[in-house]
Design an enzyme around this catalytic site. Sequence first.
Site, short mmCIF file in Angstrom:
data_model
loop_
_atom_site.label_atom_id
_atom_site.label_comp_id
_atom_site.label_asym_id
_atom_site.label_seq_id
_atom_site.Cartn_x
_atom_site.Cartn_y
_atom_site.Cartn_z
N TRP A 120 16.75 -10.51 -0.13
CA TRP A 120 15.42 -10.90 -0.09
C TRP A 120 15.46 -12.27 -1.07
O TRP A 120 16.03 -12.09 -2.44
CB TRP A 120 14.75 -9.70 -0.85
CG TRP A 120 14.35 -8.71 0.25
CD1 TRP A 120 14.42 -8.91 1.56
CD2 TRP A 120 13.14 -7.61 -0.09
NE1 TRP A 120 14.10 -7.63 2.10
CE2 TRP A 120 13.15 -6.97 1.42
CE3 TRP A 120 12.31 -7.21 -1.08
CZ2 TRP A 120 12.44 -5.89 1.38
CZ3 TRP A 120 11.63 -6.21 -0.78
CH2 TRP A 120 11.82 -5.33 0.13
N THR A 129 -12.19 -7.18 2.59
CA THR A 129 -10.87 -7.80 2.36
C THR A 129 -10.85 -9.09 3.13
O THR A 129 -11.65 -9.28 4.27
CB THR A 129 -9.60 -6.98 2.89
OG1 THR A 129 -9.98 -6.79 4.19
CG2 THR A 129 -9.69 -5.73 1.96
N GLU A 135 -9.34 -3.65 -2.96
CA GLU A 135 -9.20 -2.22 -2.90
C GLU A 135 -9.07 -1.62 -4.12
O GLU A 135 -9.02 -0.65 -4.29
CB GLU A 135 -7.97 -2.06 -1.90
CG GLU A 135 -8.12 -2.20 -0.58
CD GLU A 135 -7.71 -3.62 -0.06
OE1 GLU A 135 -7.51 -4.40 -1.05
OE2 GLU A 135 -7.20 -3.56 1.04
N LYS A 188 13.80 -13.18 4.00
CA LYS A 188 15.05 -12.23 4.04
C LYS A 188 16.07 -13.23 4.85
O LYS A 188 16.06 -13.62 5.89
CB LYS A 188 14.88 -11.15 5.05
CG LYS A 188 13.52 -10.33 4.45
CD LYS A 188 12.88 -9.25 5.51
CE LYS A 188 11.63 -8.84 5.08
NZ LYS A 188 10.60 -9.55 5.51
P1 AMP Z 1 -7.53 -9.55 -2.54
O1 AMP Z 1 -7.67 -8.29 -2.02
O2 AMP Z 1 -7.97 -10.58 -1.39
O3 AMP Z 1 -7.95 -10.05 -3.59
O4 AMP Z 1 -5.93 -9.76 -2.34
C1 AMP Z 1 -4.97 -8.91 -3.15
C2 AMP Z 1 -3.60 -9.72 -3.27
O5 AMP Z 1 -3.86 -10.94 -3.86
C3 AMP Z 1 -2.70 -8.91 -3.93
O6 AMP Z 1 -2.28 -7.69 -3.17
C4 AMP Z 1 -1.79 -9.69 -4.52
O7 AMP Z 1 -0.79 -9.95 -3.32
C5 AMP Z 1 -2.63 -11.26 -4.64
N1 AMP Z 1 -2.63 -11.11 -5.96
C6 AMP Z 1 -3.54 -10.87 -6.89
N2 AMP Z 1 -3.61 -11.29 -8.12
C7 AMP Z 1 -2.43 -11.82 -8.06
C8 AMP Z 1 -1.62 -12.37 -9.12
N3 AMP Z 1 -2.02 -12.21 -10.51
N4 AMP Z 1 -0.62 -12.78 -8.95
C9 AMP Z 1 0.05 -12.79 -7.75
N5 AMP Z 1 -0.64 -12.02 -6.75
C10 AMP Z 1 -1.58 -11.86 -6.84
#
Ligand code: AMP
Length: 549
Positions: free
Chosen positions: A445, A186, A330, A440
């Site tokens: 929210w 990550t 994940e 917040k």
């Molecule tokens: P990563 O593991 O770096 O790909 O990050 C995952 C996170 O990216 C998710 O939990 C979301 O918060 C954000 N994310 C992924 N796709 C989207 C989307 N289409 N719209 C908004 N947030 C997204």
Amino acid sequence: MLGTMMDVPLLLSSILRHAEAYHSDGEVVSATVEGGLHRYTYGELSKRTKKLANALARMGLEPGDRVGTLAWNGYRHMELYFGVSGSGFVCHTINPRLFREQIAYIIHNAADSVLFFDLTFLPIVEELAGQLKDLKAIVAMTDEAHMPKSEALPGLLCYETLIADEPDSFEWPAFDENTASSLCYTSGTTGDPKGVLYSHRSCVLHAMAITMPDAFGFSAADVIAPIVPMFHVNAWGLPFVGAMVGAKLVLPGAHLDGASLYHLFEGEKVSFTAGVPTVWLGLLDWMDTHGRSFTSLKRVVIGGSATPPIMISRFHNMGVKVRHAWGMTETSPVGLAAALKPKHEALEPEAKLALECKQGRPLFGMEFRVAGADGQQVARDGKSFGAMMVRGPWVAASYFNTPHSPAHEEMPGWFNTGDVVTQDEDGFIQIVDRTKDVVKSGGEWISSIELENIAQAHPAIQEAAIVAKPDARWGERPVLVVVLKPGASFTRADMRAHYEGKIAKWTIPDDVVIVPELPHTATGKLSKKAVRQIILEQISGNGPEAFMS
Ligand code: AMP
């Protein structure tokens, strides 16, 4: 009683064997680090991957050993994807945009045995050389003509020389489909990066799931350009899909700017592409400035962070269909795709766009649970918020070599995504915020994403971020931080006028801060943490060149 069907494991090597048997003339085109385009077929890819497998076999690796890659989207990286995992080793794709210390941490945490890298990343490898002494080999992904002379890396091997004399036949071993195939960390915006260890089964099932029509919908007729990097969640599974359906693959290498992407798409007749919003902003802006239009592109998947409605409209205006999708490292990554149902075709254009802007509805195989504060599922009314939990065959059950994971412990059997969402009766999920980004104010929210999307539609604004500013009375108040388009101006009064009537008055940001650029994370997402820092520095009077109007 068990069924009487064959127990054939789902292995990534089976995808390559299928491509070799039935799509051997399918093309793979790569923009190379050395310069120019490289072209070959799945048949040649398969042969060279077998040569690589033979070379790996001579390196004395044990099953499950990790092989690191620091590489762009290109044909040698494809060979590593299939060759490493197909041999029973783990292809560990390292994100070169992470900080040096994080890269060193990742290589150490993964205990990589071998490291392959594209020439672009020589400086990173040289800088880390002192920490790479235990590796069995370090390999530059190039030919002898381009081999660097590196004093820091005395035993550096050359990829082409490594595989040159190897036979192009190899019997892919059969093993349990739950065997680890690939490892991706990550981005580590909070704490150290964490390793997600995919299995052959999870990768094959995910690739099949995204191929379905209401997900990304692929066939042999497609020309697929994965712009999302292969070091970011297996380029969303697209390298596997390409070989699975026999679509032509077009890999952009290091060239991700608007001009390069446009010329690559046009030159190779790309019909489908996928990537994060930041990349598309660059492409669309370049096309606007140069008065260009697409002649072959039909579909684009946008994901990784929220897609502003204006971006969807800009693609629509160019005749390109947009599918917004959601995923995480994940979750392999895809879990949601915003495919409209037939009944939605009758909606007014604005309502349709609003639905397409949602993160989407669950792919078959993924289960979602939107849990309120009491842990119970909230109403599926498109309004009630809750924490998004997920489970399924391509969701991580734990992290590699990191025993403690709160995200898995809160609700056993589920993974807490850290996203706060609503879900409507058709299953469409909309992210309201990241748990830690939501503002917040007075116990209520405020969705930073909603405010950002509205700001993004203002003609003066290039890029926008909403962050919380500490407030004595309300706890937190929203502040808009923007990069303006060249020559544009934007005041607090402009901001108020723009938000007025679109959202509840009390949710309108208190201030606007104009900055020359916004900070992004290693994966190209807006770094809210860094933006918050800008605001705190503004308040304390130590800010960089920026002003609060
Ligand atoms: P990563 O593991 O770096 O790909 O990050 C995952 C996170 O990216 C998710 O939990 C979301 O918060 C954000 N994310 C992924 N796709 C989207 C989307 N289409 N719209 C908004 N947030 C997204």
